[in-house]
Design a protein around this motif. Structure first.
Motif, mmCIF file in Angstrom:
data_model
loop_
_atom_site.group_PDB
_atom_site.id
_atom_site.type_symbol
_atom_site.label_atom_id
_atom_site.label_comp_id
_atom_site.label_asym_id
_atom_site.label_seq_id
_atom_site.Cartn_x
_atom_site.Cartn_y
_atom_site.Cartn_z
ATOM 1 N N GLU A 221 0.821 -1.211 0.000
ATOM 2 C CA GLU A 221 0.000 0.000 0.000
ATOM 3 C C GLU A 221 0.859 1.267 0.000
ATOM 4 O OE1 GLU A 221 -2.336 -3.404 1.397
ATOM 5 O OE2 GLU A 221 -0.378 -2.585 1.983
ATOM 6 N N GLN A 222 1.977 1.235 0.720
ATOM 7 C CA GLN A 222 2.873 2.396 0.740
ATOM 8 C C GLN A 222 3.634 2.533 -0.574
ATOM 9 O OE1 GLN A 222 5.432 2.454 4.183
ATOM 10 N NE2 GLN A 222 3.768 1.905 5.595
ATOM 11 N N VAL A 223 4.062 1.399 -1.117
ATOM 12 C CA VAL A 223 4.785 1.410 -2.394
ATOM 13 C C VAL A 223 3.880 1.927 -3.511
ATOM 14 C CG1 VAL A 223 5.813 -0.104 -4.122
ATOM 15 C CG2 VAL A 223 6.393 -0.403 -1.726
ATOM 16 N N ARG A 224 2.619 1.562 -3.437
ATOM 17 C CA ARG A 224 1.673 1.996 -4.464
ATOM 18 C C ARG A 224 1.434 3.499 -4.414
ATOM 19 N NH1 ARG A 224 -4.041 -0.471 -3.538
ATOM 20 N NH2 ARG A 224 -3.786 0.890 -1.722
ATOM 21 N N ARG A 247 19.490 -12.446 1.420
ATOM 22 C CA ARG A 247 18.553 -12.793 2.487
ATOM 23 C C ARG A 247 17.132 -12.811 1.934
ATOM 24 N NH1 ARG A 247 20.208 -8.050 6.448
ATOM 25 N NH2 ARG A 247 20.339 -7.051 4.376
ATOM 26 N N PRO A 248 16.227 -13.513 2.599
ATOM 27 C CA PRO A 248 14.830 -13.489 2.154
ATOM 28 C C PRO A 248 14.256 -12.077 2.249
ATOM 29 C CG PRO A 248 15.200 -15.247 3.759
ATOM 30 C CD PRO A 248 16.415 -14.390 3.761
ATOM 31 N N LEU A 249 13.325 -11.780 1.357
ATOM 32 C CA LEU A 249 12.598 -10.520 1.392
ATOM 33 C C LEU A 249 11.163 -10.801 1.830
ATOM 34 C CD1 LEU A 249 13.669 -9.179 -2.136
ATOM 35 C CD2 LEU A 249 14.701 -8.529 0.056
ATOM 36 N N THR A 250 10.566 -9.876 2.520
ATOM 37 C CA THR A 250 9.137 -9.985 2.822
ATOM 38 C C THR A 250 8.459 -8.672 2.458
ATOM 39 O OG1 THR A 250 9.440 -9.286 5.120
ATOM 40 C CG2 THR A 250 9.414 -11.663 4.683
ATOM 41 N N GLN A 251 7.230 -8.771 2.017
ATOM 42 C CA GLN A 251 6.442 -7.583 1.689
ATOM 43 C C GLN A 251 4.985 -7.847 2.060
ATOM 44 O OE1 GLN A 251 6.160 -6.231 -2.527
ATOM 45 N NE2 GLN A 251 6.678 -4.221 -1.691
ATOM 46 N N ALA A 252 4.449 -7.001 2.901
ATOM 47 C CA ALA A 252 3.066 -7.148 3.340
ATOM 48 C C ALA A 252 2.126 -6.528 2.317
ATOM 49 C CB ALA A 252 2.870 -6.482 4.694
ATOM 50 N N CYS A 253 0.945 -7.114 2.225
ATOM 51 C CA CYS A 253 -0.135 -6.558 1.400
ATOM 52 C C CYS A 253 -1.423 -6.807 2.172
ATOM 53 C CB CYS A 253 -0.179 -7.221 0.034
ATOM 54 S SG CYS A 253 -1.500 -6.602 -1.028
ATOM 55 N N GLY A 254 -1.947 -5.758 2.771
ATOM 56 C CA GLY A 254 -3.082 -5.938 3.652
ATOM 57 C C GLY A 254 -2.662 -6.804 4.827
ATOM 58 N N ASP A 255 -3.419 -7.852 5.100
ATOM 59 C CA ASP A 255 -3.089 -8.751 6.205
ATOM 60 C C ASP A 255 -2.337 -9.987 5.729
ATOM 61 O OD1 ASP A 255 -5.094 -9.970 4.809
ATOM 62 O OD2 ASP A 255 -6.392 -10.344 6.532
ATOM 63 N N ARG A 256 -1.820 -9.963 4.493
ATOM 64 C CA ARG A 256 -1.081 -11.095 3.945
ATOM 65 C C ARG A 256 0.397 -10.729 3.826
ATOM 66 N NH1 ARG A 256 -3.585 -13.331 -1.317
ATOM 67 N NH2 ARG A 256 -2.694 -15.276 -0.521
ATOM 68 N N LEU A 257 1.259 -11.761 3.807
ATOM 69 C CA LEU A 257 2.701 -11.533 3.789
ATOM 70 C C LEU A 257 3.343 -12.383 2.696
ATOM 71 C CD1 LEU A 257 5.029 -10.052 5.274
ATOM 72 C CD2 LEU A 257 5.309 -12.110 6.675
ATOM 73 N N LEU A 258 4.055 -11.722 1.816
ATOM 74 C CA LEU A 258 4.777 -12.383 0.723
ATOM 75 C C LEU A 258 6.225 -12.593 1.129
ATOM 76 C CD1 LEU A 258 4.932 -13.196 -2.377
ATOM 77 C CD2 LEU A 258 5.615 -10.815 -2.773
ATOM 78 N N ARG A 259 6.718 -13.799 0.924
ATOM 79 C CA ARG A 259 8.136 -14.110 1.178
ATOM 80 C C ARG A 259 8.804 -14.433 -0.146
ATOM 81 N NH1 ARG A 259 10.940 -18.520 5.302
ATOM 82 N NH2 ARG A 259 12.865 -18.841 4.087
#
Length: 614
Positions: A221-224, A247-259
């Motif tokens: 949401e912030q990136v958008r 290292r692994p990256l994570t990015q949240a989208c709403g209440d979901r988390l992408l790894r």
């Protein structure tokens, strides 16, 4: 099709499955390209590799995505389905840089367009899950690689979520895919659900918890909403692209988390050799009655290596294949060429020997420890890394080996070459110009203005001029009449009309003529696209001119095609708009009357004097 032997290809329907005695597939592959059983086509290559590991594999090529039955032709696979949009991102495949629909598709029989959907990974996944409820689905290929994170989409002019989230697939594979796909298949056989395979290199997956060592990217949401945040997310992600230490990256989208896990390790020479020794027929599937343009172009070509150390800002290759050069052995290449010479249609000509950059074959990092912690995205820019073994012993030997094989009459190098490696590769370039260039040598400087090439992460004018002198001197010594065709980009971030005037003058000075202009297309995931969207370089924060105005892009293209009379009016307009009228004489002619600009200015002055008198 009576009498045609389909059994040499991987099955494409139920009849072909049954001819092998199969009643069920282990893995179903879906491709947005036509089925060509050739190592240059990614899905068939992966299919052959899985077959060699003992899996029962079938390929559905270019299915009718609105018809569930087209996905059911071989039944439900036992383990999972894997989807690729094809050799190109489907939006790049469908639309020009001006967002006009393309009327052809080189990866489709007859070159017809429309055989695959927009955003193919999303459409194919939805169709598969509709056809087979609960079927585990993996997405991969270049479309998945470029869209694995939140990304700017040029055609929508908006930032989109990861394609894993939009497609609702279970797992995303990025990069070339061999190692991740084999591990996914092996773990699936053991009964592990795809959604629980959280740690496979070269994959992205939705998770509940963040790994302890993860680099947390700003939420979607912030990136958008913020271009500044988009740049920050891009910079953070780019710093973790090292397969050995990322290292692994994570990015949240709403209440979901992408790894997003680090990239898969590059293939070794032995692993590369194994791929190209697989039993490819090197033929399109027999069901096709029309030729496939992409196949015709590469049918007698040799891929000697993959990966590109150049790290050009606009190019998706490094984002997909990585910067580590992964080369085959000479014995592997020799074996493939010898096999080609037995092909009934082979007439002695190898159309290409190379890879993303032909003269990078055999290049390696000389310091494994430095390689394991390296954070550079290019081994060549802004200067050639001191750890890079950029010599030409192996690449020169490659050309010598191929042209000496019995039955081979001509060997051409059609892949791009990095002319800025000239000082390191004298033997290779001498062999190239002596034996492997026809009437024209195609090179890709993309720009000749140092301010622009710095943004592109490309060599500037000086290395190009040095190479041109070398090239023409070689032609004179050999008595061969040959020319150079440069590939240049119009509308790239950082390029102004004045820069393009300088480019046109450079072309005229060196008697170079561009055959066609490549207009910059902001493909997802690249540095140039990040700059296009944000107006700033993500690594230094400096503002960059972005030529988004279609009129400016048209004028830039006209300047690159300075030699065409039909572009004269646009060139005159461009010269006036950037205050470069004085260059009209150099660019358009040898005197005032020829240039048109001075003449027009004189006429305008006379008209004003007459108006004052009256």
């Amino acid at each position: 099709m009576r009498g045609v032997n389909f059994s040499r290809h991987l099955p494409a329907d139920k009849t072909e499955m049954e001819s092998r005695g199969w009643h069920e597939l282990d893995i179903l592959l879906i491709s947005g390209d036509a089925y060509v059983d050739h190592p240059a086509f990614g899905v068939p290559l992966l299919g052959r590799l899985l077959e060699a590991e003992g899996y029962r594999v079938g390929i559905i090529a270019q299915p009718a995505w609105k018809d569930p039955e087209s996905f059911r032709v071989m039944g439900r696979p036992r383990l999972f389905a894997a989807i690729s949009a094809g050799a190109m991102d489907s939006m790049v495949n469908h639309y020009t840089a001006a967002k006009k629909v393309r009327n052809n598709d080189a990866y489709t029989p007859g070159g017809h367009s429309g055989a695959r959907p927009d955003r193919a990974l999303i459409a194919y996944t939805a169709a598969l899950k509709g056809a087979f409820k609960g079927l585990p689905v993996v997405i991969g290929g270049i479309e998945a690689s470029l869209r694995r994170l939140a990304h700017y989409d040029y055609w929508q002019n908006a930032v989109r979520r990861s394609v894993l989230m939009d497609s609702k697939a279970d797992l995303l594979v990025f990069g070339m895919g061999e190692k991740p796909l084999l591990e996914i298949a092996s773990r699936a056989v053991e009964g592990e659900p795809l959604k629980e395979m959280l740690d496979i290199l070269g994959t992205a997956v939705m998770v509940k918890d963040e790994p302890d060592d993860a680099v947390r990217l700003p939420p979607f949401e912030q990136v958008r909403e913020s271009r500044h945040t988009y740049s920050e997310a891009f910079r953070l992600a780019a710093g973790e692209n090292n397969p050995w230490s990322g290292r692994p990256l994570t990015q949240a989208c709403g209440d979901r988390l992408l790894r997003i896990n680090p990239p898969a390790l590059p293939l070794t020479e032995e692993e590369m050799d194994r791929l190209y020794a697989l039993p490819f027929t090197r033929l399109p599937h027999p069901r096709y009655s029309e030729t496939i343009p992409a196949y015709e172009q590469i049918r007698f070509s040799i891929t000697a290596h993959r990966g590109c150390a150049g790290g050009c800002a606009f190019c998706a290759i490094t984002h997909h294949q990585g910067k580590t050069i992964q080369s085959r052995s000479l014995d592997s290449v020799r074996s493939e060429v010898e096999q080609l010479t037995t092909h009934p249609d082979f007439r002695g000509t190898i159309s290409d020997v190379g890879g993303p950059s032909a003269n990078m074959y055999g290049m390696v990092c000389s310091d494994p420890q430095a390689r394991s912690r390296c954070r550079r995205d290019s081994c060549l820019y802004p200067r050639i890394c001191s750890k890079l073994d950029a010599g030409d012993r192996k690449s020169a030997e490659l050309l010598r080996t191929v042209r000496s094989i019995e039955g081979v009459r001509h060997v051409f190098v059609a892949s791009g070459i990095r002319y800025d490696l000239l000082d390191h590769q004298q033997e290779y370039f001498e062999a190239l110009l002596e034996h492997h260039v026809g009437g024209l040598l195609k090179i890709a400087p993309e720009s000749v203005v140092d301010e622009v090439t710095a943004i592109m992460r490309k060599p500037g004018a000086q290395p190009l001029e040095k190479f041109l002198r070398y090239y023409y001197d070689s032609c004179r010594r050999s008595g061969k009449r040959r020319g150079v065709v440069p590939y240049l980009i119009a509308g790239h971030p950082g390029c102004t009309l004045s820069h393009m005037v300088d480019t046109a003058l450079f072309l005229k000075k060196h008697s170079l003529r561009v055959e066609q202009v490549q207009e910059f297309t902001p493909t997802p995931g690249t540095v140039s696209t990040c700059i296009w969207h944000t107006g700033r370089d993500p690594f230094n924060g400096k503002p960059v001119h972005v030529p988004t105005d279609p009129r400016e892009r048209r004028l830039q293209k006209a300047l690159l095609l300075w030699h065409l009379p039909e572009n004269r009016r646009d060139i005159e307009t461009a010269l006036r708009e950037c205050g470069r009228q004085k260059d009209g004489r150099l660019l358009l002619g040898g005197n005032r009357k020829e240039s048109g600009l001075k003449e027009r200015s004189k006429s305008s002055g006379n008209r004003k004097r007459r108006q004052r008198k009256s």
